[in-house]
Motif scaffolding. Structure first.
Motif, PDB file in Angstrom:
ATOM      1  N   SER A   1      41.015  26.071  38.368  1.00 16.88           N
ATOM      2  CA  SER A   1      42.356  25.765  37.882  1.00 16.88           C
ATOM      3  C   SER A   1      42.871  24.645  38.755  1.00 16.88           C
ATOM      4  N   LYS A   2      43.588  23.687  38.179  1.00 16.34           N
ATOM      5  CA  LYS A   2      44.064  22.553  38.978  1.00 16.34           C
ATOM      6  C   LYS A   2      45.068  22.990  40.040  1.00 16.34           C
ATOM      7  N   ASP A   3      45.677  24.158  39.844  1.00 13.91           N
ATOM      8  CA  ASP A   3      46.631  24.668  40.826  1.00 13.91           C
ATOM      9  C   ASP A   3      46.005  25.679  41.782  1.00 13.91           C
ATOM     10  N   HIS A   4      44.685  25.764  41.766  1.00 13.00           N
ATOM     11  CA  HIS A   4      43.964  26.685  42.658  1.00 13.00           C
ATOM     12  C   HIS A   4      43.158  25.834  43.641  1.00 13.00           C
ATOM     13  N   TYR A   5      43.630  25.752  44.863  1.00 11.09           N
ATOM     14  CA  TYR A   5      42.991  24.840  45.821  1.00 11.09           C
ATOM     15  C   TYR A   5      43.121  25.356  47.246  1.00 11.09           C
ATOM     16  N   THR A   6      42.308  24.782  48.111  1.00  8.43           N
ATOM     17  CA  THR A   6      42.380  25.041  49.544  1.00  8.43           C
ATOM     18  C   THR A   6      41.773  23.843  50.257  1.00  8.43           C
TER      19      THR A   6
END
Length: 383
Positions: A161-166
């Motif tokens: 998901s484009k809003d799932h990051y680290t």
């Protein structure tokens, strides 16, 4: 002539061996992975970094965060009822069936060792009621407990998901925090697990090649791998020897082979080229006219062949310079201003003196009160 040829061959072999030994355990000059970090999990010191603060998609190494949150917030012995949403989750699976029940510990084990996305959703729903609530609470937990600053997870499994990051650095902090928990370490080190479910009965084997022993590296203590098209191969590995415990995080390697080669190179370097140091309690540091002191022992890590460069920032942050980068290793309180300290001592001394002066007065009044009470009781009794 034959003897000469043999001697030359032996010389070449010896030279190549010596060259290999000289190169072994040295700092890697490059990584195949786009981003990578190695952290000393005991002190939190970053030992190696490449694009460490770049936001990237983590894929299934997200489950490290889900696992430590589940371990600390849930009851591993509690029973979980599998929802239709969990059973229908796409991607890697432990083949859960709607309505079946199993312990939270079994679900976390299946999620870690077989990367079950369905298990991850079941965990999220069990702990916080929904994936959305779980994700919100998970992000707050990671910020508070692990100190992450560039991480936002909106699911418990790592599907893109484009809003799932680290970042590699944040994943290193999460892993370092998690490894302090005994239950998590046990889950992270599982080589195999007997799975008993209504839809599937089998023995699960860890997908991490170093954990299950397909790639032999005896110091490895745990790991988690991940892959989706957008993030490519991601890999987290922990290892330790008698002196050190480290975690290696690699993001966006183009192949499994590249990820494991990077990991081996970093572990060779991290486990052999550093030492721990302690700054004793009571040490003072100055910057300009400001003075700070250590109110406790502070441990940090530095290369064995380099003298440590320790300094203090204007706000009292104790920093260590390594590879041209400053790392915070502790916060120091300021040495009290002598004038202010003297005034504080005088105030405290005045309070003590005033209490000593008033003590006889309090004693006299107390005795009068006791005597008056006795007389009053005697009078009431006589009446």
């Amino acid at each position: 002539m034959k003897k000469l040829l043999i001697a030359i061959i032996l010389l070449l072999i010896t030279s190549q061996t010596a060259f290999a030994e000289a190169e072994e355990n040295q700092k890697p000059s490059m990584l195949f992975s786009q981003s990578g970090v190695m952290i000393d999990t005991d002190t939190g010191t970053i030992l190696y970094s490449k694009n460490a603060k770049r936001r990237m998609s983590p894929a299934s190494i997200t489950k490290i965060a889900t696992a430590i949150y589940a371990v600390e917030k849930g009851d591993l012995n509690s029973m979980v009822t599998i929802s239709k949403e969990a059973a229908d989750t796409e991607g890697s699976s432990v083949y859960l069936l709607e309505g079946e029940q199993m312990t939270l510990k079994q679900l976390v084990s299946g999620m870690m060792i077989n990367s079950g996305n369905d298990a991850a959703v079941a965990i999220a729903e069990h702990i916080d009621g929904s994936v959305d609530s779980f994700s919100k609470n998970l992000n707050e937990f990671l910020s508070e407990k692990a100190g992450v600053k560039n991480t936002h997870f909106n699911n418990p499994h790592g599907l893109y998901s484009k809003d799932h990051y680290t970042t590699a650095e944040d994943m290193a902090l999460i892993t370092s925090y998690a490894m302090k928990n005994d239950s998590f370490r046990e889950l992270f080190s599982l080589k195999e697990f007997d799975w008993m479910g209504e839809g599937w009965e089998t023995t699960l084997f860890n997908h991490h090649k170093m954990v299950k022993g397909e790639i032999v590296y005896p110091e490895v203590t745990g790991g988690k791998n991940g892959y989706v098209d957008e993030s490519k191969h991601t890999l987290v590995t922990t290892a330790s020897n008698d002196d050190f415990s480290v975690a290696v995080v690699l993001l966006k390697a183009q192949s499994k082979k590249a990820a494991y080669q990077d990991t081996s190179a970093l572990l060779d370097y991290g486990l052999n080229q550093f030492s721990h140091h302690i700054i004793p309690k009571g040490e003072t540091f100055s910057i300009g006219e400001k003075e700070f002191f250590t109110d406790r022992e502070i441990e940090y890590t530095s290369p064995i062949d380099k003298e440590a460069e320790i300094s203090v920032a204007p706000d009292g942050g104790l920093v260590y310079l390594m590879d041209g980068k400053e790392q915070l290793i502790g916060e120091l309180p300021a040495v009290p201003d002598k004038k202010e300290q003297k005034e504080a001592d005088q105030v405290e001394s005045g309070l003590v003196k005033s209490q000593l002066v008033l003590y006889p007065v309090y004693l006299y009044l107390g005795l009068l009160l006791i005597a008056g009470t006795a007389v009053l009781r005697k009078k009431i009794s006589a009446e």
